[in-house]
Write an enzyme that holds these catalytic residues in place. Structure first.
Site, PDB file in Angstrom:
ATOM      1  N   PRO A  92       0.823  -1.222   0.000  1.00 18.87           N
ATOM      2  CA  PRO A  92       0.000   0.000   0.000  1.00 18.87           C
ATOM      3  C   PRO A  92       0.858   1.275   0.000  1.00 18.87           C
ATOM      4  O   PRO A  92       0.360   2.339  -0.331  1.00 18.87           O
ATOM      5  CB  PRO A  92      -0.846  -0.120   1.270  1.00 18.87           C
ATOM      6  N   GLU A 119       1.766  -7.612   7.967  1.00 20.14           N
ATOM      7  CA  GLU A 119       2.043  -6.172   7.817  1.00 20.14           C
ATOM      8  C   GLU A 119       3.153  -5.937   6.796  1.00 20.14           C
ATOM      9  O   GLU A 119       3.739  -4.857   6.760  1.00 20.14           O
ATOM     10  CB  GLU A 119       2.432  -5.551   9.161  1.00 20.14           C
ATOM     11  N   ARG A 161      -1.909  -8.189 -21.390  1.00 21.62           N
ATOM     12  CA  ARG A 161      -2.679  -7.773 -22.570  1.00 21.62           C
ATOM     13  C   ARG A 161      -1.901  -6.823 -23.471  1.00 21.62           C
ATOM     14  O   ARG A 161      -2.312  -6.549 -24.591  1.00 21.62           O
ATOM     15  CB  ARG A 161      -4.027  -7.158 -22.160  1.00 21.62           C
ATOM     16  N   ASP A 176      -7.184   2.784 -25.306  1.00 20.79           N
ATOM     17  CA  ASP A 176      -7.290   2.574 -23.863  1.00 20.79           C
ATOM     18  C   ASP A 176      -7.479   3.910 -23.164  1.00 20.79           C
ATOM     19  O   ASP A 176      -6.770   4.866 -23.444  1.00 20.79           O
ATOM     20  CB  ASP A 176      -6.018   1.919 -23.309  1.00 20.79           C
TER      21      ASP A 176
HETATM   22  C1  JQB Z   1       0.263  -7.035   3.413  1.00 21.45           C
HETATM   23  C2  JQB Z   1      -0.762  -5.717   1.947  1.00 21.45           C
HETATM   24  C3  JQB Z   1      -1.326  -4.529  -0.053  1.00 21.45           C
HETATM   25  C4  JQB Z   1       0.491  -6.128  -0.081  1.00 21.45           C
HETATM   26  C5  JQB Z   1      -1.115  -3.156  -3.066  1.00 21.45           C
HETATM   27  C6  JQB Z   1      -2.952  -1.918  -2.030  1.00 21.45           C
HETATM   28  O1  JQB Z   1       0.872  -4.160   4.236  1.00 21.45           O
HETATM   29  C7  JQB Z   1      -0.163  -3.711   4.929  1.00 21.45           C
HETATM   30  N1  JQB Z   1       0.014  -2.547   5.579  1.00 21.45           N
HETATM   31  C8  JQB Z   1      -0.969  -2.034   6.266  1.00 21.45           C
HETATM   32  C9  JQB Z   1      -2.181  -2.665   6.309  1.00 21.45           C
HETATM   33  C10 JQB Z   1      -2.386  -3.865   5.653  1.00 21.45           C
HETATM   34  C11 JQB Z   1      -1.372  -4.425   4.976  1.00 21.45           C
HETATM   35  C12 JQB Z   1      -1.627  -5.732   4.289  1.00 21.45           C
HETATM   36  N2  JQB Z   1      -0.741  -6.129   3.245  1.00 21.45           N
HETATM   37  C13 JQB Z   1       0.892  -7.206   2.224  1.00 21.45           C
HETATM   38  C14 JQB Z   1       0.272  -6.376   1.284  1.00 21.45           C
HETATM   39  C15 JQB Z   1      -1.557  -4.802   1.292  1.00 21.45           C
HETATM   40  C16 JQB Z   1      -0.314  -5.193  -0.744  1.00 21.45           C
HETATM   41  C17 JQB Z   1      -2.114  -3.483  -0.713  1.00 21.45           C
HETATM   42  C18 JQB Z   1      -1.982  -2.895  -1.974  1.00 21.45           C
HETATM   43  N3  JQB Z   1      -0.418  -3.354  -3.966  1.00 21.45           N
HETATM   44  N4  JQB Z   1      -3.616  -1.919  -0.893  1.00 21.45           N
HETATM   45  N5  JQB Z   1      -3.131  -2.849  -0.096  1.00 21.45           N
HETATM   46  N6  JQB Z   1      -3.221  -1.065  -3.056  1.00 21.45           N
END
Ligand code: JQB
Length: 277
Positions: A92, A119, A161, A176
């Site tokens: 994230p 996490e 794609r 696109d």
């Molecule tokens: C664990 C993920 C996403 C990978 C993308 C997106 O990492 C975290 N940190 C805080 C809260 C929850 C998590 C959970 N988590 C691995 C992981 C979340 C990706 C992710 C992502 N790409 N949102 N969340 N856009």
């Protein structure tokens, strides 16, 4: 292109066997290798996570399994002739995954995805591999997933794609929504097909008129309407030189006007006097 995915949920990547990505694989354009991270655990419980240093909630994925997994995946890939790997790390806190990044990734020969859970992964893992290969931390959007696997499916579909011959029609990319030059960064308007009447609903007359100029104009106006409603940020970002006289008329009716003084000059903004559309 070669794709490796290291995950504690290999079954989550099953969709890579079907549809567009599956076809690219069948054509030999894509080699996909999914690996279970727990193969690189050596304790009774196949532990991949531990408590965070500094305290706090949740668990963090351990260095050991990731390091051993990535060493193996890199060695096996190189051995089978792959080169120039890019580590793609869904998180994230990554840089936004965009169509531009999809195009860039589609030009790379070897992508290794490391979808995490909990996490995330101990920072030292990516710091270590960043000294040896390209590491791209990417986020597919501003919401929180429970892990990175869904992001891998999203990124893989957007990239696959774009591989030559996957769409069957190289022309199709040009339009696109987010491809540069599409409708200059506008969203697409509505589309219709047979039958001409369905549950009392007709097709807009202009689409049956055979008048290509009017059809193009109508599509452009619909694209402007949709973009103004759903993605006003895209209108603001547009180079105003991309708008012709009729675009400007349509935008004015939708409540937009060029900024006469502001910086950058002439960009379109919501008119302060506009009525809610
Ligand atoms: C664990 C993920 C996403 C990978 C993308 C997106 O990492 C975290 N940190 C805080 C809260 C929850 C998590 C959970 N988590 C691995 C992981 C979340 C990706 C992710 C992502 N790409 N949102 N969340 N856009």
């Amino acid at each position: 292109m070669r794709l490796d995915v290291v995950t504690i949920f290999p079954e989550y990547l099953e969709p890579l066997n079907v549809s567009l990505v599956g076809k690219a694989r069948a054509r030999g354009q894509l080699g996909v290798h999914v690996h279970d991270l727990r193969e690189w655990t050596y304790d009774r419980h196949n532990t991949v996570d531990d408590t965070p240093y500094g305290g706090g909630p949740g668990m963090v994925m351990k260095t050991g399994p990731w390091g051993d997994a990535l060493d193996t995946v890199l060695a096996d890939g190189y051995e089978s002739g792959a080169h120039a790997p890019t580590l793609v790390v869904p998180t994230p806190s990554g840089r936004p995954f965009t169509q531009e990044l999809a195009v860039e990734l589609s030009e790379r020969p070897w992508l290794i995805f490391t979808p995490a859970r909990y996490e995330g992964i101990d920072r030292r893992v990516m710091d270590e591999y960043a000294t040896r290969v390209d590491v791209l931390e990417v986020s597919i959007g501003d919401y929180v997933l429970a892990g990175g696997e869904a992001a891998v499916l999203v990124i893989t579909e957007a990239v696959a794609r774009l591989l030559p011959g996957v769409l069957g029609n190289a022309e199709s990319h040009r339009d696109d929504s987010f491809a540069p030059g599409a409708m200059a960064g506008l969203l697409e308007g509505p589309v219709y097909t047979k039958p001409p009447e369905w549950r009392g609903r007709d097709i807009p007359d202009v689409l049956l008129s055979g008048h290509h100029g009017r059809i193009a104009r109508w599509r452009r106006d619909e694209a402007l309407k949709r973009t103004a409603a759903h993605r006003p940020d895209l209108i603001e970002r547009c180079d105003p030189r991309a708008f012709d006289k009729k675009d400007r008329e349509t935008l004015f009716i939708l409540g937009w006007a060029p900024d006469p003084a502001g910086e950058p000059y002439g960009r379109f903004w919501r008119r302060p006097d506009a009525v809610e559309q």
